[in-house]
Motif scaffolding. Sequence first.
Motif, PDB file in Angstrom:
ATOM      1  N   GLY A 153       1.207  -3.268 -16.989  1.00 25.18           N
ATOM      2  CA  GLY A 153       0.259  -3.074 -15.886  1.00 25.18           C
ATOM      3  C   GLY A 153       0.133  -4.264 -14.952  1.00 25.18           C
ATOM      4  N   GLY A 154       0.941  -5.304 -15.165  1.00 24.65           N
ATOM      5  CA  GLY A 154       0.897  -6.455 -14.257  1.00 24.65           C
ATOM      6  C   GLY A 154      -0.070  -7.553 -14.668  1.00 24.65           C
TER       7      GLY A 154
ATOM      8  N   THR B 248      11.959  -7.100  -0.930  1.00 21.67           N
ATOM      9  CA  THR B 248      11.690  -6.530   0.391  1.00 21.67           C
ATOM     10  C   THR B 248      10.737  -5.336   0.270  1.00 21.67           C
ATOM     11  OG1 THR B 248      13.909  -7.168   1.076  1.00 21.67           O
ATOM     12  CG2 THR B 248      12.777  -5.525   2.445  1.00 21.67           C
ATOM     13  N   GLY B 249       9.694  -5.342   1.069  1.00 15.97           N
ATOM     14  CA  GLY B 249       8.720  -4.239   1.053  1.00 15.97           C
ATOM     15  C   GLY B 249       7.698  -4.332  -0.057  1.00 15.97           C
ATOM     16  N   MET B 250       7.822  -5.356  -0.879  1.00 17.24           N
ATOM     17  CA  MET B 250       6.920  -5.489  -2.036  1.00 17.24           C
ATOM     18  C   MET B 250       5.801  -6.500  -1.736  1.00 17.24           C
ATOM     19  SD  MET B 250       8.267  -3.576  -4.449  1.00 17.24           S
ATOM     20  CE  MET B 250       9.253  -2.415  -3.518  1.00 17.24           C
ATOM     21  N   LEU B 251       4.708  -6.352  -2.470  1.00 14.43           N
ATOM     22  CA  LEU B 251       3.647  -7.355  -2.464  1.00 14.43           C
ATOM     23  C   LEU B 251       3.825  -8.231  -3.702  1.00 14.43           C
ATOM     24  CD1 LEU B 251       0.659  -4.976  -1.610  1.00 14.43           C
ATOM     25  CD2 LEU B 251       1.970  -6.435  -0.025  1.00 14.43           C
ATOM     26  N   LEU B 252       3.541  -9.506  -3.559  1.00 14.98           N
ATOM     27  CA  LEU B 252       3.664 -10.427  -4.696  1.00 14.98           C
ATOM     28  C   LEU B 252       2.280 -10.974  -5.025  1.00 14.98           C
ATOM     29  CD1 LEU B 252       6.869 -12.337  -3.519  1.00 14.98           C
ATOM     30  CD2 LEU B 252       6.721 -10.309  -4.963  1.00 14.98           C
ATOM     31  N   PHE B 253       1.824 -10.632  -6.222  1.00 13.41           N
ATOM     32  CA  PHE B 253       0.505 -11.088  -6.673  1.00 13.41           C
ATOM     33  C   PHE B 253       0.677 -12.133  -7.771  1.00 13.41           C
ATOM     34  CE2 PHE B 253      -0.691  -6.336  -6.220  1.00 13.41           C
ATOM     35  CZ  PHE B 253      -0.933  -6.471  -4.853  1.00 13.41           C
ATOM     36  N   PRO B 254      -0.254 -13.093  -7.855  1.00 13.13           N
ATOM     37  CA  PRO B 254      -0.266 -13.913  -9.075  1.00 13.13           C
ATOM     38  C   PRO B 254      -0.562 -12.984 -10.256  1.00 13.13           C
ATOM     39  CG  PRO B 254      -2.250 -14.316  -7.742  1.00 13.13           C
ATOM     40  CD  PRO B 254      -1.363 -13.401  -6.935  1.00 13.13           C
ATOM     41  N   GLY B 255       0.062 -13.235 -11.392  1.00 11.73           N
ATOM     42  CA  GLY B 255      -0.105 -12.360 -12.556  1.00 11.73           C
ATOM     43  C   GLY B 255      -1.569 -12.071 -12.826  1.00 11.73           C
ATOM     44  N   GLY B 256      -1.854 -10.833 -13.193  1.00 16.74           N
ATOM     45  CA  GLY B 256      -3.236 -10.453 -13.466  1.00 16.74           C
ATOM     46  C   GLY B 256      -3.799 -11.207 -14.664  1.00 16.74           C
TER      47      GLY B 256
ATOM     48  N   ASP C  79       4.916  -2.670  -6.092  1.00 16.85           N
ATOM     49  CA  ASP C  79       5.414  -1.665  -5.139  1.00 16.85           C
ATOM     50  C   ASP C  79       4.213  -0.862  -4.626  1.00 16.85           C
ATOM     51  OD1 ASP C  79       6.471   0.429  -3.758  1.00 16.85           O
ATOM     52  OD2 ASP C  79       7.987   0.946  -5.269  1.00 16.85           O
ATOM     53  N   PRO C  80       3.822  -1.086  -3.371  1.00 16.43           N
ATOM     54  CA  PRO C  80       2.604  -0.428  -2.877  1.00 16.43           C
ATOM     55  C   PRO C  80       2.777   1.076  -2.688  1.00 16.43           C
ATOM     56  CG  PRO C  80       3.654  -1.661  -1.103  1.00 16.43           C
ATOM     57  CD  PRO C  80       4.429  -1.974  -2.361  1.00 16.43           C
ATOM     58  N   CYS C  81       4.029   1.559  -2.743  1.00 15.29           N
ATOM     59  CA  CYS C  81       4.273   2.992  -2.521  1.00 15.29           C
ATOM     60  C   CYS C  81       4.535   3.761  -3.811  1.00 15.29           C
ATOM     61  CB  CYS C  81       5.468   3.178  -1.584  1.00 15.29           C
ATOM     62  SG  CYS C  81       5.157   2.474   0.029  1.00 15.29           S
ATOM     63  N   ALA C  82       4.677   3.050  -4.937  1.00 15.01           N
ATOM     64  CA  ALA C  82       5.019   3.740  -6.182  1.00 15.01           C
ATOM     65  C   ALA C  82       3.864   4.613  -6.637  1.00 15.01           C
ATOM     66  CB  ALA C  82       5.340   2.711  -7.263  1.00 15.01           C
ATOM     67  N   LYS C  83       4.161   5.873  -6.933  1.00 22.21           N
ATOM     68  CA  LYS C  83       3.117   6.778  -7.416  1.00 22.21           C
ATOM     69  C   LYS C  83       3.205   6.890  -8.933  1.00 22.21           C
ATOM     70  CE  LYS C  83       2.424   9.376  -3.240  1.00 22.21           C
ATOM     71  NZ  LYS C  83       2.754  10.540  -2.442  1.00 22.21           N
ATOM     72  N   HIS C  84       2.061   7.019  -9.548  1.00 20.69           N
ATOM     73  CA  HIS C  84       2.016   7.032 -11.005  1.00 20.69           C
ATOM     74  C   HIS C  84       0.826   7.883 -11.446  1.00 20.69           C
ATOM     75  CE1 HIS C  84       2.336   5.608 -15.115  1.00 20.69           C
ATOM     76  NE2 HIS C  84       1.108   5.164 -15.093  1.00 20.69           N
TER      77      HIS C  84
ATOM     78  N   GLY D 176      -4.747  11.721 -16.264  1.00 20.46           N
ATOM     79  CA  GLY D 176      -4.535  12.527 -15.062  1.00 20.46           C
ATOM     80  C   GLY D 176      -4.877  11.831 -13.751  1.00 20.46           C
ATOM     81  N   PHE D 177      -5.421  10.623 -13.818  1.00 18.89           N
ATOM     82  CA  PHE D 177      -5.705   9.893 -12.573  1.00 18.89           C
ATOM     83  C   PHE D 177      -4.387   9.564 -11.872  1.00 18.89           C
ATOM     84  CE2 PHE D 177     -10.140   7.908 -12.380  1.00 18.89           C
ATOM     85  CZ  PHE D 177     -10.709   8.850 -13.191  1.00 18.89           C
ATOM     86  N   GLU D 178      -4.301   9.916 -10.597  1.00 14.20           N
ATOM     87  CA  GLU D 178      -3.090   9.593  -9.826  1.00 14.20           C
ATOM     88  C   GLU D 178      -3.344   8.346  -9.009  1.00 14.20           C
ATOM     89  OE1 GLU D 178      -1.943  13.072  -7.674  1.00 14.20           O
ATOM     90  OE2 GLU D 178      -1.667  14.220  -9.522  1.00 14.20           O
ATOM     91  N   VAL D 179      -2.412   7.411  -9.105  1.00  7.33           N
ATOM     92  CA  VAL D 179      -2.558   6.165  -8.344  1.00  7.33           C
ATOM     93  C   VAL D 179      -1.304   5.921  -7.517  1.00  7.33           C
ATOM     94  CG1 VAL D 179      -4.165   5.059  -9.942  1.00  7.33           C
ATOM     95  CG2 VAL D 179      -1.707   4.801 -10.324  1.00  7.33           C
ATOM     96  N   LYS D 180      -1.500   5.244  -6.406  1.00  5.26           N
ATOM     97  CA  LYS D 180      -0.366   4.816  -5.581  1.00  5.26           C
ATOM     98  C   LYS D 180      -0.396   3.298  -5.548  1.00  5.26           C
ATOM     99  CE  LYS D 180       1.531   5.311  -0.978  1.00  5.26           C
ATOM    100  NZ  LYS D 180       1.103   5.576   0.397  1.00  5.26           N
ATOM    101  N   GLY D 181       0.713   2.688  -5.978  1.00  2.33           N
ATOM    102  CA  GLY D 181       0.769   1.246  -6.129  1.00  2.33           C
ATOM    103  C   GLY D 181       0.894   0.913  -7.597  1.00  2.33           C
ATOM    104  N   ASN D 182       1.994   0.213  -7.954  1.00  3.81           N
ATOM    105  CA  ASN D 182       2.205  -0.097  -9.371  1.00  3.81           C
ATOM    106  C   ASN D 182       3.123  -1.308  -9.485  1.00  3.81           C
ATOM    107  OD1 ASN D 182       1.974   0.190 -12.118  1.00  3.81           O
ATOM    108  ND2 ASN D 182       3.034   2.175 -12.236  1.00  3.81           N
TER     109      ASN D 182
END
Length: 463
Positions: A85-86, A47-55, A397-402, A420-426
């Motif tokens: 990393g997916g 729930t709330g997640m995106l499902l991608f084919p494996g990278g 998880d489109p909201c996960a921060k890393h 140090g790059f900050e990303v949202k989505g992991n």
Amino acid sequence: MTTLITHGTIISATTSQLADILIDGDIIKDVRPNIPHDQASRIIDATGMLLFPGGIDAHTHLDMPFGGTVSADDFETGTRAAAFGGTTTLIDFAIQPKGTRMRDALDTWWKKADNRATIDFGLHMIVTDLGECGLEDMDDMVREGVASFKLFMAYPGVLMVDDATIFKALTQTGKNGALICMHAENGGVIDVIVQRALAEGKTAPIYHALTRPVTAEAEAVNRAIAMAEMAGAPIYIVHLSSEDALNKVREARDRGLPAFAETCPQYLLLSVEELNRPNFEGAKYVFTPPLREKHHLPKLWDGLKHDHLQVVSTDHCPFCFADQKVLGKNDFTKIPNGGPGVENRLQLIYHHGVNSGKLDLNRFVEITSTAPARIFGLYPRKGVIAPGSDADIVIWDPCAKHTISATTHHMRVDYSMFEGFEVKGNARTVLSRGDVIVDQGRFEAKPGRGQYLRRSARGGAWV
Ligand SMILES: [Zn+2]
């Protein structure tokens, strides 16, 4: 084991759909809303997640000899980092040393991967010499599922092949359906410029970039495409780094030629100033082609959006700063060429592409999974979430921060190009052929479970 992934939004290269996924063993059995829960022995709530084919990362160099050393990730650590990393499929490069048979190189790389790979992998063959048996060997490789060959127009005396060899190889792929991947830089010209720089005492890392002009890349891309056109074969340009080179690919595609190209996160997000870092740290950014001036970056993003570029891969080729990059302390030509990136590709392209509005979700999936699957003969086994395909699925998880950092990454290298790059989505959970291999930061796969992928010739988008 049967697994049901419920309530996620499944993203393909063309559609987005709220549905469930039923997995039976390795394979996706059903994709539709409201699959009854009693059909599965395990339920994963997405729930709330995106499902991608494996990278699919179509360009990595694990356990690769270069300049007297070996890339720092082997098939165990490199595929594990990829999984975090997916990425669930890699295509790595076997290298045919001059004067040897391609089968020996394939055996060597199979051994490197044996008992180590944790995700599925294919192999390209780097051809350094066609000799007497080279064309036969290429057909032999295609029968073994090596449906692509890489040739170098750079690195004279080491990997570079001449135009006659390139044309012969292209002509052979026109017959056997394989694809030539080209490292396109004019190596002869670059070598002269490099020797001139060294003679003038210019030895710092920045001269790696300043001796490899964009024109040397654009010229080689143009020549590679022209030779492919004369041979009646498709061509794929690896790690395209500049607007000048991109224009050549775009012109060819506008004429209807089967010309394809990839770029990498480093060319989309970093620029040549990195090589000026003090204390020799510029060496962390020494790879070829080099990082370019900033004005190229938006052009590459634009190329991805409009399908002038088809794929994002990483060219993952890590060398540790402390004991490998330092080999070129007094001479930039001795710095091992390469950088780490296999773990961060989806995070970086999602954050800087999707979150920033440069790419939509479908295009994101296309350039990171579906297009490489098609171009390299893995589709529809890989590259899509559909009944009959391998159950390689990223629960994102489109909201996960890393925050990307060498202190937390899983690549076996002592620095990050994106520190140090900050990303949202992991990636939250990663499945490879139905097995959960990563779940919320835990690695759950055994080395050796990854399978060699026999890829099909003529699998590409040009057919
Ligand atoms: Zn490479």
